[in-house]
Design an enzyme around this catalytic site. Structure first.
Site, PDB file in Angstrom:
ATOM      1  CG  PHE A 124     -16.809 -36.941  -5.525  1.00 17.18           C
ATOM      2  CD1 PHE A 124     -18.167 -36.196  -5.899  1.00 17.18           C
ATOM      3  CD2 PHE A 124     -15.650 -36.314  -6.474  1.00 17.18           C
ATOM      4  CE1 PHE A 124     -18.247 -36.252  -7.685  1.00 17.18           C
ATOM      5  CE2 PHE A 124     -15.587 -36.854  -7.581  1.00 17.18           C
ATOM      6  CZ  PHE A 124     -16.826 -36.046  -8.115  1.00 17.18           C
ATOM      7  NE  ARG A 136     -11.695 -37.140  10.468  1.00 15.68           N
ATOM      8  CZ  ARG A 136     -11.088 -36.124  10.672  1.00 15.68           C
ATOM      9  NH1 ARG A 136     -10.586 -36.164   9.177  1.00 15.68           N
ATOM     10  NH2 ARG A 136     -11.173 -35.278  11.213  1.00 15.68           N
ATOM     11  CE1 TYR A 181      -4.044 -38.157  -2.823  1.00 16.99           C
ATOM     12  CE2 TYR A 181      -4.204 -38.058  -5.202  1.00 16.99           C
ATOM     13  CZ  TYR A 181      -4.594 -38.078  -4.184  1.00 16.99           C
ATOM     14  OH  TYR A 181      -5.649 -38.898  -4.147  1.00 16.99           O
ATOM     15  N   GLY A 228     -20.272 -16.973 -18.043  1.00 13.33           N
ATOM     16  CA  GLY A 228     -19.552 -16.690 -19.343  1.00 13.33           C
ATOM     17  C   GLY A 228     -18.370 -15.508 -20.174  1.00 13.33           C
TER      18      GLY A 228
END
Length: 321
Positions: A13, A35, A148, A197
């Site tokens: 990203f 990779r 992390y 919505g």
């Protein structure tokens, strides 16, 4: 003078956005690593106007020799990303294998190859998960709470030690939540809810959270590639505007052209309900505050976020980027 840059994580990203920006820059020679087992390794990236190095999994024994020849800067955007519903029994061990050992292996080889600067994309999770009295500062005592964040802190400490030992310049950037076209995770879930919505009980949330649009973060990364004052510094990234969850949802709706249907339920009641349901972490992200102070970033680098939050949200939904 042309700057030779190796970019890791070029299909991700953030990495793909950095690559797009670098590809159009003058006096830049970009190489990328992919990779070797990646499904994207045979994509159009390998046909672009830059050298592509196929490497294995990011781990401590990976040989980066060929990719680092004559490189001056490494921009390291590859990582094991934060996973909301971690399934591994030893998640910290896996984060350390990739984000610490794999990254430091690359950094050590970069220093040996006489790379001048190593730009590392870390995370605001190094600072912690929430702010209360004041925004996070770059020099705050680190307080990561999950695997992390711990792995990113350990990576930062290892890089700084390597910089002291070898003289290679290190630049560390800690972004909060990053949003932009193609974003995944919590922000993507928020977009889907507004798009459907559905009525949401988040119309009376008065927290403050810092975000950073992908274009603003990329602009900062580019500034850190060669700015003299960036060497061996830690910078916090952000849009320079803090929003409540209510304001953010309304902003997303406006950018989409669909009004966010928000019901004003008191935050205390939502917090109580989330605690009963075992969703305290989710409640913290929606109801708590997390602010970053980017004044050091702006002043030391003579930098300002080029896009407002409103512009950044609108760019999320532009038909073509």
């Amino acid at each position: 003078m042309e700057v030779k840059i190796l970019l890791t994580g070029a299909t991700g990203f953030l990495g793909s956005a950095v690559l797009q920006r670098l590809s159009g820059a003058n006096n830049v020679d970009v190489s990328i690593s992919l990779r070797s087992d990646s499904k994207k390794s045979n994509s159009k990236l390998t046909l672009g106007p830059y050298r592509t190095f196929l490497v294995g999994d990011l781990e401590s024994k990976l040989d980066w020799t060929s990719a680092l020849i004559r490189q001056q800067v490494v921009v390291h955007a590859a990582a094991r990303a934060h996973i909301m519903k971690e399934q591994l029994s030893d998640s910290l061990g896996e984060y350390r294998r990739v984000n610490v050992e794999g990254m430091l292996n690359l950094a050590r080889q970069a220093a040996k190859a006489r790379v001048k600067r190593f730009v590392f994309v870390s995370s605001i999770k190094v600072n912690g998960e929430a702010t209360f009295l004041s925004p996070f500062q770059p020099d705050d005592l680190p307080a990561p709470e999950d695997a992390y964040g711990i792995s990113k802190l350990e990576a930062e400490l290892g890089l700084m030690q390597l910089a002291a030992e070898t003289g290679m310049e290190v630049v560390i950037i800690r972004p909060p939540l990053v949003y932009g076209p193609g974003v995944k995770g919590n922000f993507a879930s928020m977009i889907k809810l507004v798009e459907k919505g559905l009525p949401l009980p988040l119309g009376a949330i008065h927290n403050k959270r810092s975000l950073v649009g992908i274009d603003n973060l990329v602009d900062l990364i580019i500034r850190c590639i060669d700015h003299p004052a960036a060497a061996n510094q830690v910078f916090l990234a952000g849009d320079g505007e803090d929003l409540s969850t209510t304001e953010l949802l309304r902003g997303v709706g406006k950018a989409m052209g669909k009004p966010a249907r928000l019901i004003p339920v008191p935050a205390g009641l939502l917090q109580f309900g989330a605690t009963l349901l075992g969703k305290k972490a989710m409640a913290q992200r929606l109801l708590g505050s997390l602010q970053v102070d980017i004044s050091k970033t702006c002043e030391l680098l003579d930098w300002r976020p080029p896009y407002t939050v409103e512009e950044g949200l609108r760019r999320c939904f532009e038909p073509s980027r």
